[in-house]
Write an enzyme that holds these catalytic residues in place. Structure first.
Site, PDB file in Angstrom:
ATOM      1  N   LYS A 107       0.876  -1.077   0.137  1.00 40.61           N
ATOM      2  CA  LYS A 107       0.038  -0.006  -0.205  1.00 40.61           C
ATOM      3  C   LYS A 107       0.965   1.311  -0.026  1.00 40.61           C
ATOM      4  O   LYS A 107       2.011   1.270   0.501  1.00 40.61           O
ATOM      5  CB  LYS A 107      -0.889   0.051   1.146  1.00 40.61           C
ATOM      6  CG  LYS A 107      -2.186   0.610   1.039  1.00 40.61           C
ATOM      7  CD  LYS A 107      -3.284  -0.017   0.291  1.00 40.61           C
ATOM      8  CE  LYS A 107      -4.579   0.879   0.365  1.00 40.61           C
ATOM      9  NZ  LYS A 107      -5.337  -0.121  -0.191  1.00 40.61           N
TER      10      LYS A 107
HETATM   11  P1  NAD Z   1     -13.270   7.608  -2.506  1.00 45.99           P
HETATM   12  O1  NAD Z   1     -12.368   8.588  -2.237  1.00 45.99           O
HETATM   13  O2  NAD Z   1     -13.819   7.335  -3.963  1.00 45.99           O
HETATM   14  O3  NAD Z   1     -14.672   7.793  -1.713  1.00 45.99           O
HETATM   15  C1  NAD Z   1     -14.656   7.898  -0.336  1.00 45.99           C
HETATM   16  C2  NAD Z   1     -16.221   8.308   0.058  1.00 45.99           C
HETATM   17  O4  NAD Z   1     -15.956   8.288   1.500  1.00 45.99           O
HETATM   18  C3  NAD Z   1     -16.517   9.607  -0.378  1.00 45.99           C
HETATM   19  O5  NAD Z   1     -17.680   9.874  -0.606  1.00 45.99           O
HETATM   20  C4  NAD Z   1     -16.166  10.506   1.036  1.00 45.99           C
HETATM   21  O6  NAD Z   1     -16.898  11.774   0.794  1.00 45.99           O
HETATM   22  C5  NAD Z   1     -16.550   9.666   2.164  1.00 45.99           C
HETATM   23  N1  NAD Z   1     -15.907   9.791   3.299  1.00 45.99           N
HETATM   24  C6  NAD Z   1     -14.620  10.211   3.375  1.00 45.99           C
HETATM   25  N2  NAD Z   1     -14.362  10.608   4.728  1.00 45.99           N
HETATM   26  C7  NAD Z   1     -15.696  10.119   5.516  1.00 45.99           C
HETATM   27  C8  NAD Z   1     -15.946  10.379   6.661  1.00 45.99           C
HETATM   28  N3  NAD Z   1     -15.437  10.670   7.697  1.00 45.99           N
HETATM   29  N4  NAD Z   1     -17.224   9.960   6.868  1.00 45.99           N
HETATM   30  C9  NAD Z   1     -18.133   9.691   5.890  1.00 45.99           C
HETATM   31  N5  NAD Z   1     -17.887   9.446   4.621  1.00 45.99           N
HETATM   32  C10 NAD Z   1     -16.343  10.013   4.573  1.00 45.99           C
HETATM   33  O7  NAD Z   1     -12.699   6.288  -1.919  1.00 45.99           O
HETATM   34  P2  NAD Z   1     -13.070   4.645  -2.502  1.00 45.99           P
HETATM   35  O8  NAD Z   1     -12.203   4.409  -3.869  1.00 45.99           O
HETATM   36  O9  NAD Z   1     -14.713   4.619  -2.742  1.00 45.99           O
HETATM   37  O10 NAD Z   1     -12.713   3.909  -1.056  1.00 45.99           O
HETATM   38  C11 NAD Z   1     -13.612   3.745  -0.100  1.00 45.99           C
HETATM   39  C12 NAD Z   1     -12.809   2.655   0.972  1.00 45.99           C
HETATM   40  O11 NAD Z   1     -12.804   1.316   0.063  1.00 45.99           O
HETATM   41  C13 NAD Z   1     -11.566   2.961   1.435  1.00 45.99           C
HETATM   42  O12 NAD Z   1     -11.562   2.389   2.492  1.00 45.99           O
HETATM   43  C14 NAD Z   1     -10.756   2.084   0.487  1.00 45.99           C
HETATM   44  O13 NAD Z   1      -9.531   1.617   1.037  1.00 45.99           O
HETATM   45  C15 NAD Z   1     -11.631   0.739   0.299  1.00 45.99           C
HETATM   46  N6  NAD Z   1     -11.354   0.322  -0.778  1.00 45.99           N
HETATM   47  C16 NAD Z   1     -11.172   0.907  -2.191  1.00 45.99           C
HETATM   48  C17 NAD Z   1     -10.949  -0.027  -3.277  1.00 45.99           C
HETATM   49  C18 NAD Z   1     -11.159   0.552  -4.683  1.00 45.99           C
HETATM   50  O14 NAD Z   1     -10.943  -0.059  -5.952  1.00 45.99           O
HETATM   51  N7  NAD Z   1     -11.268   2.008  -4.677  1.00 45.99           N
HETATM   52  C19 NAD Z   1     -10.684  -1.434  -3.394  1.00 45.99           C
HETATM   53  C20 NAD Z   1     -10.935  -1.848  -2.014  1.00 45.99           C
HETATM   54  C21 NAD Z   1     -11.149  -1.112  -0.854  1.00 45.99           C
END
Ligand code: NAD
Length: 422
Positions: A107
């Site tokens: 990561k």
């Molecule tokens: P992103 O940046 O596209 O979206 C994140 C979302 O969370 C946004 O809507 C943001 O406003 C919201 N957010 C941020 N802080 C917040 C808070 N304190 N309270 C409520 N909402 C909040 O990110 P993403 O890619 O959708 O990733 C989200 C999660 O999924 C993370 O934990 C990431 O590690 C995990 N994840 C992502 C992927 C991927 O392919 N993108 C894969 C596996 C896991």
């Protein structure tokens, strides 16, 4: 939502230790999983648009390469730190093992609020960070991907920087790229799609009727937004969604298409207005009256402060590490089923794997093939984890760790043991 002195790495170690005890793991195998293989901390100096220089802190951690090249996203966030990146890297190792794809875990992150940077500053930051971590990444070594606040465009800048310094085009150095430069169809939606596949399996295993099941989703970005879109498209009722500014609630089901159009144009949920839709806080979202709760934002959202108030019957962890160890215990006592992150959100890395395979073979697959193979892998992983959970009478999280640890330690042993070169 911060629990007391939350440290994601300690959270990871605590679950790993319980799983190791369950398995009666060899102390050498256990020790090798407790420490990342490599931790890199870099400075990322960039010229800002006003001519000043700012130096940001960046990280890349490779937790394990026992089962293949390291794999894991890059996060841009003001709170990123080494312990968070170490935890996220370890979770990637376990996740790749749960879905049985030939990768280890890594990561990366930069401690920056990207919303405060101009596009040009963001490009300079990404290129400089790429050069700093360049000695340890590459298609055979460590392959980054998008995570919180990074996307296909950022991956394209990383690929371009890496390719420029190597003197030829290297699409396989990152996944989650735009399709036009070697990305895979289906990658953008893959994590959210995987979450919906796992949610459907959880519902089936618990005799729940999808048509009458209510769903609440925290976080409306790549993962949460896509999952909401697919549930809504399937005619399922999403009653609450949120971003970092707050949430929206309607017990009859929200107009997800309208909210997506609104937020995808760059607007924030706090500014969405429609009759019959109530604004709620993130705490209200997490504790609202729903059947399934899907955290899709950041770590440590379900803590000892709110776990007791959670009303959902099932939690599908789409974010990485959304539940603290203390909260997990409370939820267990309340008989809330928690489907762990290393299984629930693995769809993204599965299609990243497909993208990398296409890149190194110079082939392209169509969406039908990608989605069919994603479905197959996610169903198999769920089945394996569920079976271990039933056989050992352990929660799904423990079962997923047991499946993963067995695969990782088997790989280590086949290669001569974790300390074979010492
Ligand atoms: P992103 O940046 O596209 O979206 C994140 C979302 O969370 C946004 O809507 C943001 O406003 C919201 N957010 C941020 N802080 C917040 C808070 N304190 N309270 C409520 N909402 C909040 O990110 P993403 O890619 O959708 O990733 C989200 C999660 O999924 C993370 O934990 C990431 O590690 C995990 N994840 C992502 C992927 C991927 O392919 N993108 C894969 C596996 C896991």
């Amino acid at each position: 939502m911060k629990g007391k002195q939350y440290n994601p790495y300690e959270n990871m170690l605590s679950v790993l230790t319980s799983a190791a005890q369950q398995l009666g793991l060899d102390p050498a195998d256990y020790a090798s999983l407790c420490y990342p293989e490599r931790e890199l901390k870099v400075s990322v100096p960039i010229r800002m648009d006003d001519g000043s220089i700012q130096v940001f802190e960046g990280f890349r951690v490779q937790h394990s390469s026992a089962r293949g090249p390291c794999k894991g996203g890059i996060r841009y966030h003001q709170d990123v730190n080494m312990d968070e990146v170490k935890a996220l890297a370890a979770w990637m190792t376990f996740k790749c093992a749960v879905v049985n794809i030939p990768y280890g875990g890594a990561k990366g992150g930069v401690q920056v609020d990207p919303h405060k940077l101009s596009r040009e500053e963001l490009i300079r930051l990404t290129r400089r960070y790429t050069t700093r971590i360049m000695p340890i990444i590459g298609p055979d070594k460590d392959i980054p991907a998008p995570d919180v606040n990074t996307n296909g465009e950022v991956m394209a800048w990383i690929m371009d920087t890496y390719s420029m310094f190597n003197g030829h085009c290297v699409p396989g150095v990152v996944t989650g790229k735009p399709v036009e430069i070697g990305g895979s169809v289906g990658r953008v939606e893959a994590t959210g799609r995987g979450v919906t596949i796992i949610t459907a399996e959880c519902m089936k295993a618990n005799n729940m009727n999808p048509a009458s099941t209510t769903i609440a989703i925290q976080g409306f970005g790549n993962v949460g937004g896509t999952a909401a879109e697919i549930f809504h498209g399937n005619g399922q009722k999403v009653i609450a969604v949120s971003d970092y500014t707050g949430g929206l609630y309607c017990s009859d089901g929200l107009p997800i298409d309208e909210i997506l159009t609104f937020t995808r144009s760059g607007k924030l949920m706090k500014d969405f207005e429609k009759e019959g839709i109530r604004h709620i806080t993130n705490d209200e979202l997490l504790t609202c009256d729903c059947d399934i709760l899907i955290p899709c934002a950041l770590e440590n959202q379900i803590t000892e402060d709110n776990a007791d108030r959670i009303q959902a019957k099932i939690i599908v962890e789409a974010a990485n590490g959304p539940t603290s160890v203390e909260a997990d215990e409370i939820l267990q006592k309340k008989n809330v089923i928690v489907c762990p992150d290393i299984l629930s959100n693995a769809g993204g890395v599965v299609v990243s794997y497909f993208e990398w395979v296409q890149n190194i073979q110079s082939l392209t697959w169509d969406l039908e093939e990608v989605n069919a193979m994603l479905n197959k892998i996610m169903l198999k992983a769920f089945d394996e984890v569920y079976t271990v959970s039933e056989e050992r009478s352990v929660p799904l999280r423990m079962a997923a760790y047991i499946v993963a640890i067995k695969r990782i330690t088997t790989a280590c042993k086949l290669r001569g043991g974790p300390i074979s070169l010492a």
